[in-house]
Design a protein around this motif. Structure first.
Motif, short mmCIF file in Angstrom:
data_model
loop_
_atom_site.label_atom_id
_atom_site.label_comp_id
_atom_site.label_asym_id
_atom_site.label_seq_id
_atom_site.Cartn_x
_atom_site.Cartn_y
_atom_site.Cartn_z
N MET A 366 0.82 -1.21 0.00
CA MET A 366 0.00 0.00 0.00
C MET A 366 0.86 1.26 0.00
O MET A 366 0.36 2.35 -0.27
CB MET A 366 -0.94 0.01 1.21
CG MET A 366 -2.05 -1.03 1.14
SD MET A 366 -3.09 -0.88 -0.33
CE MET A 366 -3.95 0.64 0.02
N CYS A 367 2.18 1.11 0.32
CA CYS A 367 3.06 2.29 0.44
C CYS A 367 2.38 3.33 1.30
O CYS A 367 2.37 4.53 0.98
CB CYS A 367 3.38 2.86 -0.93
SG CYS A 367 4.26 1.74 -2.00
N ASP A 368 1.78 2.88 2.39
CA ASP A 368 1.00 3.76 3.25
C ASP A 368 1.95 4.67 4.01
O ASP A 368 2.76 4.22 4.80
CB ASP A 368 0.18 2.91 4.22
CG ASP A 368 -0.88 3.71 4.95
OD1 ASP A 368 -0.55 4.82 5.41
OD2 ASP A 368 -2.01 3.24 5.06
N CYS A 369 1.83 5.94 3.76
CA CYS A 369 2.74 6.91 4.37
C CYS A 369 2.31 7.36 5.76
O CYS A 369 3.03 8.09 6.42
CB CYS A 369 2.87 8.14 3.48
SG CYS A 369 3.67 7.78 1.92
N GLN A 370 1.14 6.97 6.20
CA GLN A 370 0.66 7.40 7.51
C GLN A 370 0.32 6.24 8.43
O GLN A 370 0.47 6.33 9.63
CB GLN A 370 -0.58 8.29 7.34
CG GLN A 370 -0.33 9.52 6.49
CD GLN A 370 0.73 10.42 7.07
OE1 GLN A 370 0.84 10.56 8.29
NE2 GLN A 370 1.52 11.05 6.21
N ASN A 371 -0.16 5.14 7.87
CA ASN A 371 -0.70 4.07 8.71
C ASN A 371 0.02 2.75 8.50
O ASN A 371 -0.60 1.70 8.39
CB ASN A 371 -2.20 3.88 8.41
CG ASN A 371 -2.97 5.16 8.59
OD1 ASN A 371 -2.87 5.80 9.63
ND2 ASN A 371 -3.73 5.55 7.59
N VAL A 372 1.37 2.81 8.43
CA VAL A 372 2.12 1.60 8.13
C VAL A 372 2.18 0.64 9.30
O VAL A 372 2.46 -0.53 9.14
CB VAL A 372 3.55 1.93 7.65
CG1 VAL A 372 3.52 2.61 6.33
CG2 VAL A 372 4.29 2.77 8.67
N GLY A 373 1.95 1.10 10.52
CA GLY A 373 2.00 0.23 11.67
C GLY A 373 0.67 -0.46 11.92
O GLY A 373 -0.33 -0.21 11.26
N ASP A 374 0.67 -1.38 12.85
CA ASP A 374 -0.57 -2.05 13.23
C ASP A 374 -1.52 -1.04 13.86
O ASP A 374 -1.11 -0.09 14.53
CB ASP A 374 -0.29 -3.17 14.24
CG ASP A 374 0.40 -4.36 13.58
OD1 ASP A 374 0.14 -4.59 12.39
OD2 ASP A 374 1.20 -5.02 14.26
N ILE A 375 -2.80 -1.27 13.68
CA ILE A 375 -3.81 -0.40 14.28
C ILE A 375 -3.98 -0.79 15.75
O ILE A 375 -4.35 -1.91 16.07
CB ILE A 375 -5.16 -0.54 13.54
CG1 ILE A 375 -5.01 -0.03 12.11
CG2 ILE A 375 -6.25 0.22 14.26
CD1 ILE A 375 -6.23 -0.25 11.25
N TRP A 376 -3.68 0.14 16.64
CA TRP A 376 -3.82 -0.10 18.07
C TRP A 376 -5.12 0.47 18.60
O TRP A 376 -5.79 -0.15 19.42
CB TRP A 376 -2.64 0.53 18.82
CG TRP A 376 -1.33 -0.18 18.66
CD1 TRP A 376 -0.71 -0.51 17.48
CD2 TRP A 376 -0.47 -0.65 19.69
NE1 TRP A 376 0.47 -1.15 17.72
CE2 TRP A 376 0.66 -1.24 19.07
CE3 TRP A 376 -0.52 -0.61 21.09
CZ2 TRP A 376 1.70 -1.81 19.79
CZ3 TRP A 376 0.53 -1.16 21.82
CH2 TRP A 376 1.62 -1.76 21.18
N ILE A 377 -5.45 1.67 18.17
CA ILE A 377 -6.64 2.35 18.69
C ILE A 377 -7.72 2.34 17.61
O ILE A 377 -7.52 2.85 16.51
CB ILE A 377 -6.33 3.81 19.09
CG1 ILE A 377 -5.07 3.88 19.96
CG2 ILE A 377 -7.52 4.42 19.81
CD1 ILE A 377 -5.12 3.07 21.23
N THR A 378 -8.85 1.72 17.91
CA THR A 378 -9.95 1.61 16.94
C THR A 378 -11.15 2.48 17.31
O THR A 378 -12.06 2.65 16.50
CB THR A 378 -10.40 0.15 16.83
OG1 THR A 378 -10.83 -0.32 18.13
CG2 THR A 378 -9.28 -0.74 16.32
N TYR A 379 -11.15 3.01 18.54
CA TYR A 379 -12.34 3.77 18.98
C TYR A 379 -11.93 4.75 20.07
O TYR A 379 -11.08 4.44 20.91
CB TYR A 379 -13.40 2.81 19.51
CG TYR A 379 -14.60 3.50 20.14
CD1 TYR A 379 -15.54 4.16 19.35
CD2 TYR A 379 -14.79 3.50 21.53
CE1 TYR A 379 -16.63 4.79 19.92
CE2 TYR A 379 -15.87 4.13 22.11
CZ TYR A 379 -16.79 4.78 21.30
OH TYR A 379 -17.87 5.41 21.86
#
Length: 575
Positions: A366-379
């Motif tokens: 995805m070459c994600d420049c902002q969200n390359v890490g695992d999602i920790w906070i969902t809400y």
């Protein structure tokens, strides 16, 4: 040999020559004039192609480097996708149509798109066949990649069409030709360095490089900490960029080109070298992902892909991979989605990467420049100051995670005023500021004092020791003793020590955030956004807010204090 191009088959090389020549001539001159040019130059088709190749890098690659870029019965190449033609157009702007104004560009492309070949090889071969570049430098991640680049350029320059139209450029007897250097018989040179090598001051025939390309130079070691990231950025700006030069101007006429700088890669962290260049306004940025949609939203909400995931993770089924693939093909009309390169990226294979290695998927594909890490906070449960003002708090603490400087890349100093009531935690005030630890220490202490006066039921202050080594705790205690109002409250100032690493500590509060047990003041937008964007230590540019919050949550339960009814603080802060 059979060539496969535009969903057609060409059994004779001359058929392919004429087809691709007509297609690109029509692009610039219209079909009628294209056909007329071909008729006029029927005895010198290669000469016409050579003239057109200088005008269009995409045509140059298809015609002269066809062994590499056009599928045939004798190679394993895939048909190029739209993204590759888009890259050619970007290179056309850089070297042809906007050559006097476009000097820097970054290409952020997924793993598997052939970005090194489509950019490095095409640029090197094109610019040296036409003498546009006297000296081209490519900086590679490793020695193996350095040698691989030189070998591929040499191979391409020995292709039949190149030799027929541009002569024998490779001369091993009279020129320097080795694994790292390729001196050509037209008095130009292609050279490759490793990232750890030294290119400062490099020249060929007393001339600095006309083209400098950094090709996917980042390693995991380059993002381990802030110092490693900064070292990478500093090297580029202090060593690589100064290695270039401006074109000479004689009698008002520009001779040659200004040095062209190209950066190719995928991001490994949100504040790494690739993303720093992306934010540099002097660079054009060409950025593509393997899927041009929100993959998190798509895969989690599509019931077919959720069933696919269930099959994929059934560890009791030894055939789960094949069963998942069969399920995909059974419901392909419901599950197929567009990808950047249809002939390369298969949806169910991408899904396997997403479900099993999301971090690598986001980074490399995805070459994600902002969200390359695992999602920790969902809400995040946010409430208004009015609601907060009506709560009877059992305990309230202030925690501070300090930053050391005020630069754009430096950490913030994060302040968290946390109250607890009936098993819930409330961020009554979340604040981010920047102080220079050497010149603004007193301002930092005054900010704490002001918070203590604004929130009159704070009983404990917890400070990190990393920046000030406890000196701020000592100075704060002095200020409290000097202040008539504060000294009567018997506020305790502590500098707790934890043996857990950052991610272990933060993991202890993520469930509390996601479940709504921790609630946030809706007015603290910057603080809330920083907490919500946490993606793990390596992939979060600023984690000060969540650091401060973790310290508050994990220390508030350890203190004993009397219940105080909070009255009036919000009226003072938000009136």
């Amino acid at each position: 040999m059979i060539y496969y191009y535009d969903d057609l088959e060409f059994e004779q090389e001359r058929q392919f020559d004429l087809y691709v020549l007509r297609k690109y001539l029509a692009k610039y001159y219209g079909l009628d004039k294209a056909l007329a040019l071909i008729r006029t130059n029927a005895k010198n088709i290669d000469g016409l192609a050579k003239a057109l190749g200088k005008k269009d890098i995409g045509f140059f690659c298809l015609y002269f480097l066809r062994e590499l870029f056009v599928p045939s019965s004798e190679n394993t190449s895939r048909a190029l996708s739209k993204v590759h033609y888009d890259v050619f157009e970007e290179l056309n702007k850089m070297f042809i149509t906007e050559k006097d104004s476009r000097h820097k560009e970054e290409f952020i492309l997924p793993r598997g798109t052939g970005k090194s070949t489509i950019v490095n090889t095409s640029v090197a071969c094109y610019s040296h066949c036409y003498g546009i570049s006297t000296y081209t430098v490519v900086v590679a991640k490793t020695e193996d990649l350095q040698h691989q680049f030189i070998a591929e350029v040499r191979k391409c320059l020995e292709f039949k069409k190149v030799r027929e139209c541009f002569g024998n450029l490779i001369n091993t007897k009279k020129r320097v030709v080795n694994k790292e250097e390729l001196e050509l018989d037209n008095d130009t040179k292609v050279q490759s360095f490793t990232w750890n090598g030294q290119i400062r001051g490099t020249k060929y025939n007393s001339k600095r490089p006309n083209i400098i390309i950094c090709d996917d130079i980042l390693k995991m070691d380059d993002i381990l900490n802030d110092n490693a990231k900064e070292k990478c950025v500093t090297k580029y700006y202090t060593e690589i960029l100064p290695a270039g030069d401006k074109a000479r101007v004689l009698n008002g006429v520009k001779q040659g080109i200004d040095t062209k700088f190209i950066v190719i890669g995928t991001p490994l962290a949100s504040d790494d070298f690739i993303n720093t260049i992306r934010e540099d306004s002097s660079f054009e940025v060409f950025h593509r992902s393997v899927c041009e949609f929100d993959v998190d939203d798509y895969f989690t909400k599509n019931k077919y892909w959720q069933k696919y995931r269930e099959i994929l993770f059934n560890n009791k089924n030894k055939d789960r991979l094949k069963d998942a693939e069969n399920y995909y093909y059974k419901y392909i009309d419901k599950m197929k989605f567009p990808t950047l390169w249809e002939g390369k990226y298969i949806p169910f294979e991408l899904a396997n990467d997403y479900f099993t290695k999301r971090l690598a998927f986001m980074q490399e594909l995805m070459c994600d420049c902002q969200n390359v890490g695992d999602i920790w906070i969902t809400y995040q449960d946010k409430i208004s100051p009015k609601e907060l003002n009506e709560i009877r708090f059992e305990k309230t603490v202030l925690t501070i995670d300090q930053g050391a400087s005020k630069t754009s890349r430096s950490d913030f100093t994060a302040f968290t005023v946390l109250g607890k009531s009936n098993g819930f935690y409330y961020v009554r005030e979340g604040k981010l500021k920047k102080f220079d630890s050497k010149t603004e220490f007193d301002l930092y202490i005054t900010e704490i004092v002001n918070l203590l006066k604004a929130w009159k039921d704070i009983t404990h202050v917890f400070l990190e020791k990393n920046v000030y080594k406890g000196i701020d705790a000592t100075r704060l205690e002095e200020r409290i003793r000097e202040d008539r109002e504060l000294r009567s409250r018997r506020i305790k100032v502590e500098t707790p020590y934890s043996t857990q690493n950052k991610e272990q500590r933060i993991s202890t509060i993520t469930d509390k955030i996601n479940s709504g047990q921790i609630k946030f003041n809706e007015l603290n937008e910057e603080y809330n956004k920083q907490v919500f964007s946490y993606r793990g230590e390596k992939f979060t540019p600023h984690d000060d807010g969540i650091d401060s919050l973790e310290m508050a949550v994990n220390n508030i339960d350890q203190i004993q204090t009397r219940t105080i009814l909070h009255i009036g603080s919000f009226n003072d802060l938000y009136r």
